[in-house]
Design an enzyme around this catalytic site. Structure first.
Site, PDB file in Angstrom:
ATOM      1  N   ASN A 112      -6.246  -4.746   7.985  1.00 55.39           N
ATOM      2  CA  ASN A 112      -4.942  -4.577   7.180  1.00 55.39           C
ATOM      3  C   ASN A 112      -4.621  -6.010   6.398  1.00 55.39           C
ATOM      4  O   ASN A 112      -3.950  -5.979   5.636  1.00 55.39           O
ATOM      5  CB  ASN A 112      -3.797  -4.774   8.429  1.00 55.39           C
ATOM      6  CG  ASN A 112      -3.723  -3.316   9.081  1.00 55.39           C
ATOM      7  OD1 ASN A 112      -3.354  -3.257  10.328  1.00 55.39           O
ATOM      8  ND2 ASN A 112      -3.703  -2.313   8.423  1.00 55.39           N
ATOM      9  N   ASP A 143       1.398   3.281  14.639  1.00 56.85           N
ATOM     10  CA  ASP A 143       1.409   3.468  13.167  1.00 56.85           C
ATOM     11  C   ASP A 143       2.483   4.516  12.459  1.00 56.85           C
ATOM     12  O   ASP A 143       3.249   5.291  13.338  1.00 56.85           O
ATOM     13  CB  ASP A 143      -0.013   4.644  13.043  1.00 56.85           C
ATOM     14  CG  ASP A 143      -0.432   4.729  11.483  1.00 56.85           C
ATOM     15  OD1 ASP A 143      -0.094   4.014  10.789  1.00 56.85           O
ATOM     16  OD2 ASP A 143      -1.272   5.668  11.284  1.00 56.85           O
TER      17      ASP A 143
HETATM   18  C1  IPE Z   1      -4.007   1.029  12.326  1.00 55.01           C
HETATM   19  O1  IPE Z   1      -3.247   1.453  11.497  1.00 55.01           O
HETATM   20  C2  IPE Z   1      -3.680  -0.418  12.564  1.00 55.01           C
HETATM   21  C3  IPE Z   1      -2.448  -0.681  13.172  1.00 55.01           C
HETATM   22  C4  IPE Z   1      -1.397   0.340  13.778  1.00 55.01           C
HETATM   23  C5  IPE Z   1      -2.053  -2.086  13.448  1.00 55.01           C
HETATM   24  P1  IPE Z   1      -3.598   1.717   9.883  1.00 55.01           P
HETATM   25  O2  IPE Z   1      -2.329   2.370   9.345  1.00 55.01           O
HETATM   26  O3  IPE Z   1      -3.978   0.507   9.542  1.00 55.01           O
HETATM   27  O4  IPE Z   1      -4.891   2.630   9.869  1.00 55.01           O
HETATM   28  P2  IPE Z   1      -5.520   3.694   8.814  1.00 55.01           P
HETATM   29  O5  IPE Z   1      -5.593   2.797   7.633  1.00 55.01           O
HETATM   30  O6  IPE Z   1      -4.495   4.792   8.785  1.00 55.01           O
HETATM   31  O7  IPE Z   1      -6.876   4.127   9.264  1.00 55.01           O
HETATM   32  C1  IPE Z   2       1.750   0.700  11.224  1.00 53.40           C
HETATM   33  O1  IPE Z   2       2.329   1.147  10.077  1.00 53.40           O
HETATM   34  C2  IPE Z   2       1.840  -0.769  11.340  1.00 53.40           C
HETATM   35  C3  IPE Z   2       0.421  -1.546  10.676  1.00 53.40           C
HETATM   36  C4  IPE Z   2      -0.442  -1.116  10.509  1.00 53.40           C
HETATM   37  C5  IPE Z   2       0.663  -2.959  10.600  1.00 53.40           C
HETATM   38  P1  IPE Z   2       1.750   1.714   8.737  1.00 53.40           P
HETATM   39  O2  IPE Z   2       2.236   0.238   7.878  1.00 53.40           O
HETATM   40  O3  IPE Z   2       0.177   1.676   8.694  1.00 53.40           O
HETATM   41  O4  IPE Z   2       2.505   2.879   8.415  1.00 53.40           O
HETATM   42  P2  IPE Z   2       2.029   3.859   7.412  1.00 53.40           P
HETATM   43  O5  IPE Z   2       0.819   4.224   8.107  1.00 53.40           O
HETATM   44  O6  IPE Z   2       1.751   3.378   5.972  1.00 53.40           O
HETATM   45  O7  IPE Z   2       3.069   4.886   7.481  1.00 53.40           O
HETATM   46 MG    MG Z   3      -0.808   3.461   8.731  1.00 56.42          MG
END
Ligand code: IPE
Ligand code: IPE
Ligand code: MG
Length: 239
Positions: free
Chosen positions: A68, A20
């Site tokens: 996502n 993340d």
């Molecule tokens: C979890 O991260 C999913 C992945 C790392 C693929 P998100 O960024 O989607 O999770 P939330 O929305 O903060 O819970």
């Molecule tokens: C994790 O990084 C990757 C996926 C969930 C695909 P994020 O895209 O969630 O990054 P933040 O949480 O917005 O920083």
């Molecule tokens: Mg995230």
């Protein structure tokens, strides 16, 4: 690295990472979110290599959740393209290094060309033994449990035969040990629908570091924290 590994009393068999913070990493640099996803994807290989050196058997990475899909179309399309590109570019070397690629998740809604790429990667590497890279892509823990229930019913399994061992065989992760250590980068303290059945007794570790910056030293700190935990599994002591 060998020295570092020998300082750890206990190495997890299965490490699972919620990668993340790609978006925040990019924003902190004034870059588009896509640049964060690119940097995050490039960070997978060095972390995988470090896992091989530590003797970890399975690395699961959370690449895309069923939730996502709710992101803006442009971001979703970018992530799909990035995964396809990454498989194309990295598959020969991953295979040469003995990495077995697995997929945990659904292929529903995934384009035909990406589906084909994923299937090619699984087929090519299925006999490799060095480490398992399990990619949780289009993965949701609740969706996984539901598809298991549906298939168990469709197979006509009588209720009294449905136990934990059988149920586990219907999950995407069938045949893999449960994760021992779940690492989440970027500071959040939640599972976000990740391995909710399998993580019942996993040790949880969170670091504020954004995923693109999570390096060997960070992995080592997570492994140190893991080695210092006492896993009791509901009993009084770990014997
Ligand atoms: C979890 O991260 C999913 C992945 C790392 C693929 P998100 O960024 O989607 O999770 P939330 O929305 O903060 O819970
Ligand atoms: C994790 O990084 C990757 C996926 C969930 C695909 P994020 O895209 O969630 O990054 P933040 O949480 O917005 O920083
Ligand atoms: Mg995230």
């Amino acid at each position: 690295m060998a020295d570092e590994a020998s300082t750890l009393a206990r190495i997890p068999r299965h490490v699972a990472i919620i990668m993340d913070g790609n978006g925040r990493w990019a924003r902190a640099r004034g870059l588009p979110r896509a640049a964060g996803h690119k940097a995050g994807t490039q960070n997978i290989r060095p972390v995988l290599e470090a896992c091989v050196e530590y003797g970890i058997e399975v690395l699961t990475i959370y690449a895309f959740s069923t939730e996502n899909w709710g992101r803006p179309n442009q971001e979703v399309r970018g992530l799909m393209r990035l995964l396809e590109q990454t498989i194309t570019e990295q598959l020969p070397e991953l295979h040469a290094k003995g990495v077995q690629i697995r997929h945990s998740g659904s292929l529903e809604r995934v384009s035909r060309s990406l589906k084909n790429k994923i299937q090619e990667a699984l087929e090519l590497t299925k006999a490799n033994q060095r480490i398992i890279l399990n990619v949780a892509f289009n993965y949701g823990g609740r969706a996984e449990i539901l598809q298991a229930v549906r298939r168990i019913i469709a197979d006509g399994i009588p209720a009294e035969e449905v136990d934990e061992e059988l149920f586990t065989r219907y999950l995407y992760t069938a045949g893999l040990p449960d994760p021992d250590l779940i690492i989440r980068t970027a500071g959040e303290m939640r599972l976000s629908n990740f391995l909710i059945w399998q993580s019942a007794y996993a040790e949880y570790y969170s670091t504020p570091t954004y995923w693109p910056d999570f390096d060997r030293a960070e992995l080592y700190r997570a492994l140190q924290a893991y080695a210092a935990r006492e896993r009791r599994f509901g009993r009084l002591e770990n014997r």
